[in-house]
Design an enzyme around this catalytic site. Structure first.
Site, PDB file in Angstrom:
ATOM      1  N   CYS A   2      44.734  59.498  46.218  1.00 14.54           N
ATOM      2  CA  CYS A   2      45.110  60.650  47.037  1.00 14.54           C
ATOM      3  C   CYS A   2      45.236  61.881  46.125  1.00 14.54           C
ATOM      4  O   CYS A   2      45.551  61.788  44.956  1.00 14.54           O
ATOM      5  CB  CYS A   2      46.435  60.505  47.760  1.00 14.54           C
ATOM      6  SG  CYS A   2      46.535  59.030  48.765  1.00 14.54           S
ATOM      7  N   ARG A  27      39.634  62.069  44.550  1.00  9.01           N
ATOM      8  CA  ARG A  27      40.772  61.153  44.489  1.00  9.01           C
ATOM      9  C   ARG A  27      40.961  60.344  45.774  1.00  9.01           C
ATOM     10  O   ARG A  27      41.811  59.467  45.841  1.00  9.01           O
ATOM     11  CB  ARG A  27      42.061  61.938  44.224  1.00  9.01           C
ATOM     12  CG  ARG A  27      42.013  62.789  42.976  1.00  9.01           C
ATOM     13  CD  ARG A  27      43.327  63.486  42.767  1.00  9.01           C
ATOM     14  NE  ARG A  27      44.387  62.551  42.578  1.00  9.01           N
ATOM     15  CZ  ARG A  27      44.696  61.955  41.442  1.00  9.01           C
ATOM     16  NH1 ARG A  27      44.003  62.234  40.360  1.00  9.01           N
ATOM     17  NH2 ARG A  27      45.685  61.103  41.358  1.00  9.01           N
ATOM     18  N   TRP A  75      43.549  58.458  50.262  1.00  6.77           N
ATOM     19  CA  TRP A  75      42.854  57.179  50.079  1.00  6.77           C
ATOM     20  C   TRP A  75      43.871  56.146  50.529  1.00  6.77           C
ATOM     21  O   TRP A  75      44.879  55.917  49.870  1.00  6.77           O
ATOM     22  CB  TRP A  75      42.485  56.985  48.610  1.00  6.77           C
ATOM     23  CG  TRP A  75      41.629  55.797  48.338  1.00  6.77           C
ATOM     24  CD1 TRP A  75      40.267  55.732  48.386  1.00  6.77           C
ATOM     25  CD2 TRP A  75      42.072  54.486  47.954  1.00  6.77           C
ATOM     26  NE1 TRP A  75      39.845  54.465  48.064  1.00  6.77           N
ATOM     27  CE2 TRP A  75      40.927  53.682  47.794  1.00  6.77           C
ATOM     28  CE3 TRP A  75      43.320  53.906  47.733  1.00  6.77           C
ATOM     29  CZ2 TRP A  75      40.986  52.347  47.427  1.00  6.77           C
ATOM     30  CZ3 TRP A  75      43.388  52.570  47.374  1.00  6.77           C
ATOM     31  CH2 TRP A  75      42.221  51.805  47.215  1.00  6.77           C
ATOM     32  N   ASN A 101      51.335  60.874  46.835  1.00  9.64           N
ATOM     33  CA  ASN A 101      50.260  60.112  46.211  1.00  9.64           C
ATOM     34  C   ASN A 101      50.923  58.947  45.469  1.00  9.64           C
ATOM     35  O   ASN A 101      51.719  59.181  44.575  1.00  9.64           O
ATOM     36  CB  ASN A 101      49.502  61.025  45.240  1.00  9.64           C
ATOM     37  CG  ASN A 101      48.629  60.288  44.242  1.00  9.64           C
ATOM     38  OD1 ASN A 101      48.395  60.766  43.152  1.00  9.64           O
ATOM     39  ND2 ASN A 101      48.137  59.131  44.587  1.00  9.64           N
ATOM     40  N   GLY A 102      50.623  57.717  45.893  1.00  4.51           N
ATOM     41  CA  GLY A 102      51.231  56.565  45.227  1.00  4.51           C
ATOM     42  C   GLY A 102      51.609  55.498  46.238  1.00  4.51           C
ATOM     43  O   GLY A 102      51.128  55.513  47.374  1.00  4.51           O
ATOM     44  N   GLU A 488      26.377  47.734  34.157  1.00  2.00           N
ATOM     45  CA  GLU A 488      26.659  49.108  34.583  1.00  2.00           C
ATOM     46  C   GLU A 488      25.591  49.597  35.571  1.00  2.00           C
ATOM     47  O   GLU A 488      25.899  50.264  36.565  1.00  2.00           O
ATOM     48  CB  GLU A 488      26.747  50.009  33.339  1.00  2.00           C
ATOM     49  CG  GLU A 488      26.909  51.495  33.604  1.00  2.00           C
ATOM     50  CD  GLU A 488      28.166  51.880  34.378  1.00  2.00           C
ATOM     51  OE1 GLU A 488      29.044  51.037  34.583  1.00  2.00           O
ATOM     52  OE2 GLU A 488      28.233  53.050  34.801  1.00  2.00           O
ATOM     53  N   LYS A 492      26.425  50.856  39.333  1.00  2.00           N
ATOM     54  CA  LYS A 492      26.054  52.185  39.841  1.00  2.00           C
ATOM     55  C   LYS A 492      25.344  52.062  41.193  1.00  2.00           C
ATOM     56  O   LYS A 492      25.632  52.797  42.124  1.00  2.00           O
ATOM     57  CB  LYS A 492      25.102  52.918  38.881  1.00  2.00           C
ATOM     58  CG  LYS A 492      25.658  53.557  37.666  1.00  2.00           C
ATOM     59  CD  LYS A 492      26.530  54.751  37.881  1.00  2.00           C
ATOM     60  CE  LYS A 492      27.936  54.383  38.171  1.00  2.00           C
ATOM     61  NZ  LYS A 492      28.844  54.041  37.144  1.00  2.00           N
ATOM     62  N   GLU A 495      27.810  50.964  43.964  1.00  2.00           N
ATOM     63  CA  GLU A 495      28.793  51.993  44.297  1.00  2.00           C
ATOM     64  C   GLU A 495      28.242  53.045  45.251  1.00  2.00           C
ATOM     65  O   GLU A 495      28.928  53.447  46.181  1.00  2.00           O
ATOM     66  CB  GLU A 495      29.242  52.737  43.021  1.00  2.00           C
ATOM     67  CG  GLU A 495      30.228  51.997  42.175  1.00  2.00           C
ATOM     68  CD  GLU A 495      30.585  52.803  40.926  1.00  2.00           C
ATOM     69  OE1 GLU A 495      31.767  52.985  40.669  1.00  2.00           O
ATOM     70  OE2 GLU A 495      29.671  53.250  40.198  1.00  2.00           O
ATOM     71  N   HIS A 511      20.370  30.003  34.830  1.00  2.00           N
ATOM     72  CA  HIS A 511      21.495  29.172  35.251  1.00  2.00           C
ATOM     73  C   HIS A 511      22.013  29.583  36.634  1.00  2.00           C
ATOM     74  O   HIS A 511      23.180  29.376  36.937  1.00  2.00           O
ATOM     75  CB  HIS A 511      22.620  29.247  34.223  1.00  2.00           C
ATOM     76  CG  HIS A 511      22.212  28.741  32.888  1.00  2.00           C
ATOM     77  ND1 HIS A 511      21.920  27.417  32.649  1.00  2.00           N
ATOM     78  CD2 HIS A 511      21.975  29.392  31.724  1.00  2.00           C
ATOM     79  CE1 HIS A 511      21.550  27.266  31.386  1.00  2.00           C
ATOM     80  NE2 HIS A 511      21.571  28.459  30.811  1.00  2.00           N
ATOM     81  N   LYS A 610      37.909  58.203  42.541  1.00  2.00           N
ATOM     82  CA  LYS A 610      37.626  58.373  41.114  1.00  2.00           C
ATOM     83  C   LYS A 610      38.821  57.989  40.255  1.00  2.00           C
ATOM     84  O   LYS A 610      38.666  57.490  39.150  1.00  2.00           O
ATOM     85  CB  LYS A 610      37.243  59.826  40.858  1.00  2.00           C
ATOM     86  CG  LYS A 610      36.854  60.088  39.444  1.00  2.00           C
ATOM     87  CD  LYS A 610      35.563  60.823  39.339  1.00  2.00           C
ATOM     88  CE  LYS A 610      34.977  60.757  37.956  1.00  2.00           C
ATOM     89  NZ  LYS A 610      34.114  59.582  37.788  1.00  2.00           N
TER      90      LYS A 610
HETATM   91  C1  G6P Z   1      37.254  53.852  39.619  1.00  2.00           C
HETATM   92  C2  G6P Z   1      36.057  54.754  39.480  1.00  2.00           C
HETATM   93  C3  G6P Z   1      35.138  54.217  38.388  1.00  2.00           C
HETATM   94  C4  G6P Z   1      35.903  54.056  37.078  1.00  2.00           C
HETATM   95  C5  G6P Z   1      37.137  53.185  37.263  1.00  2.00           C
HETATM   96  C6  G6P Z   1      38.038  53.220  36.044  1.00  2.00           C
HETATM   97  O1  G6P Z   1      36.864  52.632  40.141  1.00  2.00           O
HETATM   98  O2  G6P Z   1      35.362  54.861  40.699  1.00  2.00           O
HETATM   99  O3  G6P Z   1      34.068  55.126  38.192  1.00  2.00           O
HETATM  100  O4  G6P Z   1      35.067  53.485  36.121  1.00  2.00           O
HETATM  101  O5  G6P Z   1      37.924  53.663  38.360  1.00  2.00           O
HETATM  102  O6  G6P Z   1      38.534  54.525  35.891  1.00  2.00           O
HETATM  103  P1  G6P Z   1      38.978  55.191  34.553  1.00  2.00           P
HETATM  104  O7  G6P Z   1      39.366  56.591  34.932  1.00  2.00           O
HETATM  105  O8  G6P Z   1      40.142  54.400  34.046  1.00  2.00           O
HETATM  106  O9  G6P Z   1      37.843  55.173  33.610  1.00  2.00           O
END
Ligand code: G6P
Length: 615
Positions: A2, A27, A75, A101-102, A488, A492, A495, A511, A610
Site C-alpha cells: 500500500c 506499492r 494492496w 500501510n501494514g 529470472e 519475468k 510476472e 529429471h 513492488k
Molecule cells: C516483489 C517485487 C519483486 C522483487 C521482490 C523482492 O515481489 O515484485 O520484483 O524482486 O519483491 O523485493 P526487494 O525490494 O527486496 O528486492
C-alpha cells in the site's frame, strides 16, 4: 504494501495527493481513496480499482477543495479489494479518518473488545479496528489525538505506517511508523507525508524518514514534533537532503517504466561502479567492505538472504563468491530462513539483497541474523530504506528509482555490486592473481557498452515474441552462472504476461521437465560460449529430438547453436562470471514484448506489488 500520501499546508491538497498516489501505485493498486478537509467537513471518496478510477469517480462525487488531506493506494491484506475495504476509514463517530500501510496482527482480539464496547464495523479491515481503537482511547482518556494514537499503538502488534486526522482539529495530521516506511517532506510552511519521497520531490528536497516506533504530530504553521511511541519521549529528527529528481521518476518518452528501466541498464551499471572500480590503479574501493574487511576475511561462510529477483541475484553471487573468492555461500529465501531456526554464528557474514530495502521477510531475516551475532551487510537500491538502516554496513546499487513492478535494472546492478565485492575479497584473500584481477576489472568496465549492444536485439526479440506469445508454457534453461538467469527469465515472463514458465538447470531437464517438451513448448536456452557450452549444446539436441521450439541465447558469432535452434539471439562475448549481465537483457525484452502484445499491464501486473512490506 500500500502507498500513503498526505498534505497539510497552503496549497490545494487534492492534486498533490492524486499525483502522489499515482507515483506510489507500484506499492499496490487494487483500490484507492482520499479524504480531504474542505474547511467544514471531511470529504471522502474511495473505490476498487486504480488511482485513475478514483480520480474519475471523485471529481463527479465530491468537492476537491481543501488544504489538508490523506490518500491511499491499496494492496489488499485483510478483506477483498472492494469499495468498502478501501482506505481511508472513518471511526464510528465520523470524526477521525485514517490511512494505513501494514498489518495489525492482533486486530481480531482488539475488534472483539471494541464490539463489546458498542463499536460497529463496516469493512473487513484491520485498519478500521485501529481507527476505532484510537477513538476509544481518545474518549476514555480524554486526550488529544496525538496522545491517543500513542496509547493505542502500544496495544497493537504488527506493522504500520499510518496517517490520521480529526475533523474537530483540522489543523494537524498524526503519523506513526513501525515496519512500513514513512517520509515527511518539509516544505515552506507546508508538510507532505508519503511512503517514499516521490510524491513530494517537486516541492521540497528536505525530508524526515521516521524510524520504527516513532510518530510525528504535524501541525499547520508549526514544526514537526517527533516522539517515541513507546514512552512519548521527544526525538530530534534528522532532516535529510534528497538526491532524487523529477526526471528520474517519469517515463521519459518510453511507453512503460519497465522498458525505460531495461534501457537504462548501461548507465545504471556504470553508475554502480563509478568511483568504486578504478581499473587504472587496479583497485576496487567499497567503503563498507574496507571498513569491515576483517569480518569478511574471518567469515566461515556467507549467507545471502533475499526474495524474488533479489534472491536470483543472490544465486549469481553464490557462483561468483565461491568461484573467485573461495568463500562458501548459502543462498536463502528470507521467508524460509527467518522461520527455520537456522544455525547462525558470530563467524557468519550475512548479505541481505533488496531493491526496495523494505521487504518484510528480508528485514526480519536481518534482525534474526543480528540477534545471533552475525555481521549483516546490505545491498540495497533505495537510499535510507529500512534495510539500509538496519544492516551493519552495506553498498548501494545506485540504479536510480525502479518503478516497473518487474525488476530489471535492480537485478543487473545488484550483480554488479556483488561482483565488485567478490573481486575485492578475492584480491584480499589472494585467491585471484593480480593480472586476473586487472583483467576482470577491465572486462567489467566494458559491460555497459556490451549491454547497449545486447539491447540492439530488441527488434528481433519482438519478432520472436510475436511467434510465441500464445504459448501456454515456457521453459528456461541455463547452467552455472546462467542457471539463475534462467530462473529470472521465467519469473519475468510469469510476472507480467501470466504465462506459466519454469526455470531449470539445463542438465536437470532430463529429471522431469523433459516430459513436458513437445512441438508446442518454447524452450529458452542460455548457451553462451564460456561455461559448459558443449554440455548445453547436448541439452539443446535433446530438446530438438523431442520437437521443442528452441530460442538460444548465444555468444555473438556462434554457429553450432544456430544450426540446431529455431532462433538465436546474440549477446557480446565476455568472461564467464559476467555473462549474466548480458544474457538477462534479451530475456527481459522477451517478457516485456510478450506482455505488451497480450495487452497486459506491464508496469502494474495483477496481484503483485513492488515493495512487499507484509510477510
Ligand atoms: C516483489 C517485487 C519483486 C522483487 C521482490 C523482492 O515481489 O515484485 O520484483 O524482486 O519483491 O523485493 P526487494 O525490494 O527486496 O528486492
Amino acid at each position: 504494501m500500500c502507498g500513503i500520501v498526505g498534505y497539510i499546508g497552503h496549497r490545494e491538497a487534492y492534486p498533490i495527493i492524486i499525483k502522489g498516489l499515482q507515483r506510489l501505485e507500484y506499492r499496490g493498486y487494487d483500490s484507492a481513496g482520499i479524504a480531504l478537509y474542505d474547511g467544514t467537513d471531511i470529504k471522502l471518496s474511495k473505490t476498487k480499482g486504480k488511482v485513475s478510477d478514483l480520480k474519475e469517480r471523485l471529481e463527479n462525487e465530491i468537492s476537491t477543495n481543501g488544504t489538508l488531506g490523506i490518500g491511499h493506494t491499496r494492496w489488499a491484506t485483510h478483506g477483498v479489494p472492494n469499495d468498502i475495504n478501501s482506505h481511508p476509514h472513518y471511526s464510528n463517530s465520523g470524526d477521525l479518518v485514517i490511512i494505513h500501510n501494514g498489518i495489525i496482527e492482533n486486530y481480531d482480539a482488539l475488534k472483539k473488545e471494541l464490539i463489546k464496547r458498542g463499536y460497529t464495523f463496516k469493512s473487513d479491515t484491520d485498519t478500521e479496528v485501529l481507527v476505532n481503537l484510537i477513538e476509544d482511547v481518545k474518549k476514555n482518556e480524554n486526550t488529544k489525538l496525538g496522545k491517543a494514537v500513542q496509547i493505542a499503538l502500544n496495544q497493537v502488534v504488527g506493522a504500520y505506517a499510518i496517517a490520521v486526522f480529526d475533523k474537530k482539529k483540522p489543523n494537524e495530521i498524526v503519523v506513526a511508523k513501525l515496519g512500513s516506511p514513512l517520509a515527511i517532506g518539509i516544505g515552506d510552511d507546508e508538510f507532505f507525508i508519503a511512503s517514499d519521497a516521490t510524491p513530494f520531490i517537486e516541492f521540497t528536497k528536505n525530508a524526515i524518514y521516521l524510524e520504527d516506533e516513532q510518530m510525528a504530530i504535524i501541525r499547520r504553521h508549526k514544526e514537526v514534533k517527533v516522539r517515541k511511541i513507546k514512552n512519548d519521549a521527544l526525538v530530534d529528527p534528522y532532516v535529510q537532503e534528497l538526491q532524487l529528481n523529477l526526471e528520474q521518476i517519469e517515463k521519459g518518452g518510453y511507453e512503460h517504466f519497465m522498458l525505460k528501466e531495461i534501457y537504462e541498464q548501461p548507465q545504471a551499471i556504470r553508475d554502480t561502479f563509478r568511483g568504486r572500480l578504478l581499473s587504472n590503479e587496479a583497485l576496487i574501493k567499497l567503503a563498507g567492505i574496507e571498513d569491515n574487511m576483517k569480518k569478511f576475511l574471518a567469515a566461515d561462510r556467507i549467507i545471502v538472504v533475499a526474495c524474488g529477483t533479489s534472491w536470483h541475484a543472490g544465486l549469481v553471487a553464490e557462483y561468483i563468491f565461491e568461484d573467485l573468492a573461495r568463500i562458501p555461500v548459502e543462498v536463502e529465501y528470507a521467508s524460509e530462513f527467518r522461520y527455520r531456526n537456522p544455525v547462525i554464528t558470530e563467524k557468519d557474514v550475512v548479505i541481505a539483497i533488496s531493491q526496495s530495502g523494505e521487504t518484510a521477510d528480508t528485514l526480519a531475516a536481518i534482525k534474526l541474523a543480528k540477534s545471533k551475532g552475525a555481521f549483516v551487510f546490505g545491498v540495497c537500491n533505495v537510499v535510507g530504506s529500512s534495510i539500509a538502516r538496519e544492516t551493519d554496513a552495506g553498498a548501494y546499487t545506485h540504479a536510480g528509482p525502479e518503478i516497473g513492478v518487474a525488476s530489471t535494472k535492480a537485478f543487473t546492478t545488484q550483480i554488479t555490486v556483488l561482483t565488485l565485492i567478490a573481486l575485492r575479497l578475492a584480491r584480499a584473500k589472494g585467491t585471484i592473481s593480480s593480472s586476473e584481477f586487472r583483467h576482470h576489472l577491465i572486462e567489467l568496465e566494458t559491460i555497459p557498452n556490451k549491454v547497449k549492444e545486447a539491447l540492439e536485439s530488441d527488434g528481433y526479440v519482438q519478432t520472436i515474441a510475436d511467434i510465441y506469445k500464445d504459448a501456454k508454457n515456457f521453459l528456461y534453461l541455463g547452467r552455472g552462472y546462467n542457471f539463475p538467469v534462467a530462473l529470472e527469465g521465467a519469473l519475468k515472463l510469469k510476472e507480467i504476461s501470466y504465462i506459466h514458465a519454469e526455470g531449470y538447470p539445463a542438465a536437470e531437464m532430463k529429471h522431469g521437465p523433459i516430459a513436458l517438451i513437445d512441438e508446442h513448448m518454447p524452450v529458452v536456452v542460455i548457451a553462451t560460449k564460456k561455461g559448459h557450452y558443449e554440455k548445453v549444446v547436448s541439452n539443446i539436441q535433446e530438446i530438438k529430438s523431442r520437437k521443442g521450439k528452441i530460442i538460444g541465447i548465444v555468444t555473438k558469432g556462434d554457429e553450432s547453436v544456430k544450426e540446431l535452434a529455431d532462433h538465436v539471439i546474440e549477446v557480446p562475448e565476455t568472461i564467464e562470471c559476467l555473462t549474466p549481465l548480458l544474457t538477462t537483457i534479451p530475456l527481459q525484452l522477451l517478457s516485456y514484448h510478450i506482455a505488451v502484445m497480450l495487452g497486459k499491464n506491464v508496469d502494474q501486473p495483477r496481484n503483485l506489488a513492488k515493495s512487499v512490506t507484509v510477510e
